[in-house]
Design a protein around this motif. Sequence first.
Motif, PDB file in Angstrom:
ATOM      1  N   MET A  76       0.849  -1.157   0.000  1.00 54.01           N
ATOM      2  CA  MET A  76       0.000   0.000   0.000  1.00 54.01           C
ATOM      3  C   MET A  76       0.904   1.232   0.000  1.00 54.01           C
ATOM      4  SD  MET A  76      -2.525   1.590   2.918  1.00 54.01           S
ATOM      5  CE  MET A  76      -2.874   0.049   3.614  1.00 54.01           C
ATOM      6  N   VAL A  77       0.606   2.172  -0.854  1.00 45.70           N
ATOM      7  CA  VAL A  77       1.343   3.427  -0.909  1.00 45.70           C
ATOM      8  C   VAL A  77       0.361   4.546  -0.616  1.00 45.70           C
ATOM      9  CG1 VAL A  77       2.701   4.980  -2.340  1.00 45.70           C
ATOM     10  CG2 VAL A  77       2.943   2.506  -2.628  1.00 45.70           C
ATOM     11  N   GLU A  78       0.718   5.387   0.327  1.00 48.82           N
ATOM     12  CA  GLU A  78      -0.129   6.532   0.647  1.00 48.82           C
ATOM     13  C   GLU A  78       0.769   7.679   1.083  1.00 48.82           C
ATOM     14  OE1 GLU A  78      -1.730   5.970   5.021  1.00 48.82           O
ATOM     15  OE2 GLU A  78      -2.208   4.210   3.798  1.00 48.82           O
ATOM     16  N   THR A  79       0.189   8.838   1.226  1.00 48.99           N
ATOM     17  CA  THR A  79       0.922  10.019   1.688  1.00 48.99           C
ATOM     18  C   THR A  79       0.174  10.587   2.873  1.00 48.99           C
ATOM     19  OG1 THR A  79       1.624  10.464  -0.577  1.00 48.99           O
ATOM     20  CG2 THR A  79       1.868  12.238   1.000  1.00 48.99           C
ATOM     21  N   ASN A  80       0.899  10.879   3.969  1.00 49.98           N
ATOM     22  CA  ASN A  80       0.221  11.451   5.128  1.00 49.98           C
ATOM     23  C   ASN A  80       0.261  12.976   5.065  1.00 49.98           C
ATOM     24  OD1 ASN A  80       2.745  12.292   6.052  1.00 49.98           O
ATOM     25  ND2 ASN A  80       2.911  10.694   7.610  1.00 49.98           N
ATOM     26  N   SER A  81      -0.274  13.614   6.093  1.00 47.86           N
ATOM     27  CA  SER A  81      -0.399  15.078   6.070  1.00 47.86           C
ATOM     28  C   SER A  81       0.949  15.789   6.063  1.00 47.86           C
ATOM     29  CB  SER A  81      -1.237  15.551   7.256  1.00 47.86           C
ATOM     30  OG  SER A  81      -0.605  15.161   8.464  1.00 47.86           O
ATOM     31  N   ASP A  82       2.023  15.143   6.495  1.00 49.78           N
ATOM     32  CA  ASP A  82       3.360  15.740   6.482  1.00 49.78           C
ATOM     33  C   ASP A  82       4.063  15.518   5.150  1.00 49.78           C
ATOM     34  OD1 ASP A  82       3.011  16.529   9.127  1.00 49.78           O
ATOM     35  OD2 ASP A  82       3.832  14.639   9.879  1.00 49.78           O
ATOM     36  N   GLN A  83       3.365  15.030   4.147  1.00 47.79           N
ATOM     37  CA  GLN A  83       3.890  14.765   2.806  1.00 47.79           C
ATOM     38  C   GLN A  83       4.994  13.710   2.793  1.00 47.79           C
ATOM     39  OE1 GLN A  83       2.236  15.896   0.155  1.00 47.79           O
ATOM     40  NE2 GLN A  83       0.877  16.766   1.679  1.00 47.79           N
ATOM     41  N   ILE A  84       4.951  12.779   3.736  1.00 49.37           N
ATOM     42  CA  ILE A  84       5.860  11.640   3.728  1.00 49.37           C
ATOM     43  C   ILE A  84       5.127  10.496   3.047  1.00 49.37           C
ATOM     44  CG2 ILE A  84       7.032   9.905   5.139  1.00 49.37           C
ATOM     45  CD1 ILE A  84       7.530  12.030   7.218  1.00 49.37           C
ATOM     46  N   GLN A  85       5.733   9.955   2.027  1.00 43.11           N
ATOM     47  CA  GLN A  85       5.134   8.805   1.350  1.00 43.11           C
ATOM     48  C   GLN A  85       5.279   7.593   2.276  1.00 43.11           C
ATOM     49  OE1 GLN A  85       7.098   7.425  -2.206  1.00 43.11           O
ATOM     50  NE2 GLN A  85       5.256   6.409  -2.922  1.00 43.11           N
ATOM     51  N   ILE A  86       4.219   6.799   2.382  1.00 45.43           N
ATOM     52  CA  ILE A  86       4.224   5.606   3.219  1.00 45.43           C
ATOM     53  C   ILE A  86       4.026   4.390   2.330  1.00 45.43           C
ATOM     54  CG2 ILE A  86       3.083   4.366   5.094  1.00 45.43           C
ATOM     55  CD1 ILE A  86       2.190   7.129   6.166  1.00 45.43           C
ATOM     56  N   ILE A  87       4.938   3.453   2.442  1.00 47.73           N
ATOM     57  CA  ILE A  87       4.821   2.182   1.729  1.00 47.73           C
ATOM     58  C   ILE A  87       4.746   1.089   2.785  1.00 47.73           C
ATOM     59  CG2 ILE A  87       5.915   0.550   0.147  1.00 47.73           C
ATOM     60  CD1 ILE A  87       7.263   2.955  -1.208  1.00 47.73           C
ATOM     61  N   GLU A  88       3.602   0.407   2.847  1.00 43.86           N
ATOM     62  CA  GLU A  88       3.377  -0.637   3.847  1.00 43.86           C
ATOM     63  C   GLU A  88       3.120  -1.955   3.143  1.00 43.86           C
ATOM     64  OE1 GLU A  88       0.339   0.257   6.692  1.00 43.86           O
ATOM     65  OE2 GLU A  88       0.822  -1.510   7.899  1.00 43.86           O
ATOM     66  N   VAL A  89       3.844  -2.989   3.560  1.00 45.53           N
ATOM     67  CA  VAL A  89       3.674  -4.315   2.979  1.00 45.53           C
ATOM     68  C   VAL A  89       3.501  -5.343   4.087  1.00 45.53           C
ATOM     69  CG1 VAL A  89       5.014  -3.789   0.893  1.00 45.53           C
ATOM     70  CG2 VAL A  89       6.161  -4.788   2.876  1.00 45.53           C
ATOM     71  N   HIS A  90       2.969  -6.491   3.719  1.00 50.89           N
ATOM     72  CA  HIS A  90       2.867  -7.659   4.591  1.00 50.89           C
ATOM     73  C   HIS A  90       3.708  -8.751   3.953  1.00 50.89           C
ATOM     74  CE1 HIS A  90      -0.422  -6.456   7.363  1.00 50.89           C
ATOM     75  NE2 HIS A  90      -0.624  -5.586   6.398  1.00 50.89           N
ATOM     76  N   ASN A  91       4.646  -9.278   4.712  1.00 49.09           N
ATOM     77  CA  ASN A  91       5.502 -10.367   4.247  1.00 49.09           C
ATOM     78  C   ASN A  91       5.334 -11.553   5.173  1.00 49.09           C
ATOM     79  OD1 ASN A  91       8.440  -8.604   2.929  1.00 49.09           O
ATOM     80  ND2 ASN A  91       6.355  -8.675   2.204  1.00 49.09           N
ATOM     81  N   VAL A  92       5.598 -12.732   4.648  1.00 47.90           N
ATOM     82  CA  VAL A  92       5.503 -13.978   5.411  1.00 47.90           C
ATOM     83  C   VAL A  92       6.851 -14.671   5.361  1.00 47.90           C
ATOM     84  CG1 VAL A  92       4.346 -16.202   5.619  1.00 47.90           C
ATOM     85  CG2 VAL A  92       3.078 -14.240   4.763  1.00 47.90           C
ATOM     86  N   VAL A  93       7.268 -15.184   6.511  1.00 47.02           N
ATOM     87  CA  VAL A  93       8.511 -15.940   6.613  1.00 47.02           C
ATOM     88  C   VAL A  93       8.208 -17.215   7.389  1.00 47.02           C
ATOM     89  CG1 VAL A  93      10.813 -15.995   7.644  1.00 47.02           C
ATOM     90  CG2 VAL A  93       9.971 -13.886   6.606  1.00 47.02           C
ATOM     91  N   THR A  94       8.651 -18.354   6.881  1.00 44.95           N
ATOM     92  CA  THR A  94       8.526 -19.620   7.599  1.00 44.95           C
ATOM     93  C   THR A  94       9.909 -20.209   7.787  1.00 44.95           C
ATOM     94  OG1 THR A  94       6.333 -20.038   6.670  1.00 44.95           O
ATOM     95  CG2 THR A  94       7.493 -21.925   7.613  1.00 44.95           C
ATOM     96  N   VAL A  95      10.247 -20.523   9.035  1.00 47.82           N
ATOM     97  CA  VAL A  95      11.510 -21.185   9.348  1.00 47.82           C
ATOM     98  C   VAL A  95      11.201 -22.644   9.646  1.00 47.82           C
ATOM     99  CG1 VAL A  95      13.427 -21.345  10.979  1.00 47.82           C
ATOM    100  CG2 VAL A  95      12.616 -19.097  10.211  1.00 47.82           C
ATOM    101  N   TYR A  96      11.752 -23.512   8.825  1.00 51.46           N
ATOM    102  CA  TYR A  96      11.632 -24.956   9.017  1.00 51.46           C
ATOM    103  C   TYR A  96      12.877 -25.411   9.771  1.00 51.46           C
ATOM    104  CZ  TYR A  96       7.921 -24.811   5.513  1.00 51.46           C
ATOM    105  OH  TYR A  96       6.767 -24.529   4.822  1.00 51.46           O
ATOM    106  N   GLY A  97      12.696 -25.897  10.998  1.00 47.85           N
ATOM    107  CA  GLY A  97      13.847 -26.263  11.817  1.00 47.85           C
ATOM    108  C   GLY A  97      13.839 -27.698  12.311  1.00 47.85           C
ATOM    109  N   LEU A  98      12.806 -28.463  11.949  1.00 47.46           N
ATOM    110  CA  LEU A  98      12.703 -29.843  12.413  1.00 47.46           C
ATOM    111  C   LEU A  98      12.755 -30.827  11.250  1.00 47.46           C
ATOM    112  CD1 LEU A  98       9.821 -29.589  15.068  1.00 47.46           C
ATOM    113  CD2 LEU A  98      12.299 -29.489  15.460  1.00 47.46           C
TER     114      LEU A  98
END
Length: 140
Positions: free
Chosen positions: A1-23
């Motif tokens: 998601m890309v948006e801009t807040n009132s201070d004119q800072i661009q915001i890029i928000e993502v969701h990532n998934v990580v799976t650690v297989y240890g067994l």
Amino acid sequence: MVETNSDQIQIIEVHNVVTVYGLEEDGSIAETGFMQLSRPQDWGNKDRWHYEFFKLEWIYQGTKYINNCHCWTDLKDPEQGYPPLFAQGIAMILMPGTPPELCGREYLHGDDFWRKSWGEMPPYYDPRDDDEFEDDEVYE
């Protein structure tokens, strides 16, 4: 998601998934585990999978980046703790990322499977149901 807040800072928000297989398949600690950038297909098995959520935010050259990292592992209470176990994955950002609905425990993906012994089956996520998209923006 890309948006801009009132201070004119661009915001890029993502969701990532990580799976650690240890067994290993027999339940013993693997000599060499591995990391995958997707949710396990049998994530509903709470006896096997542990879930953690981390958020990493930083500002660089007028852009605020937010990584919501959904982390899965078959290791229970690792000696070093969960943050160090997932640290490399938390800092590895994929863009545009994964739909948030397919990161946690809320929805099934078409490739996931479910067993009755895991409890009530969650609904399948269909991106066409997302209000964020107009009909002409969704590709099949």
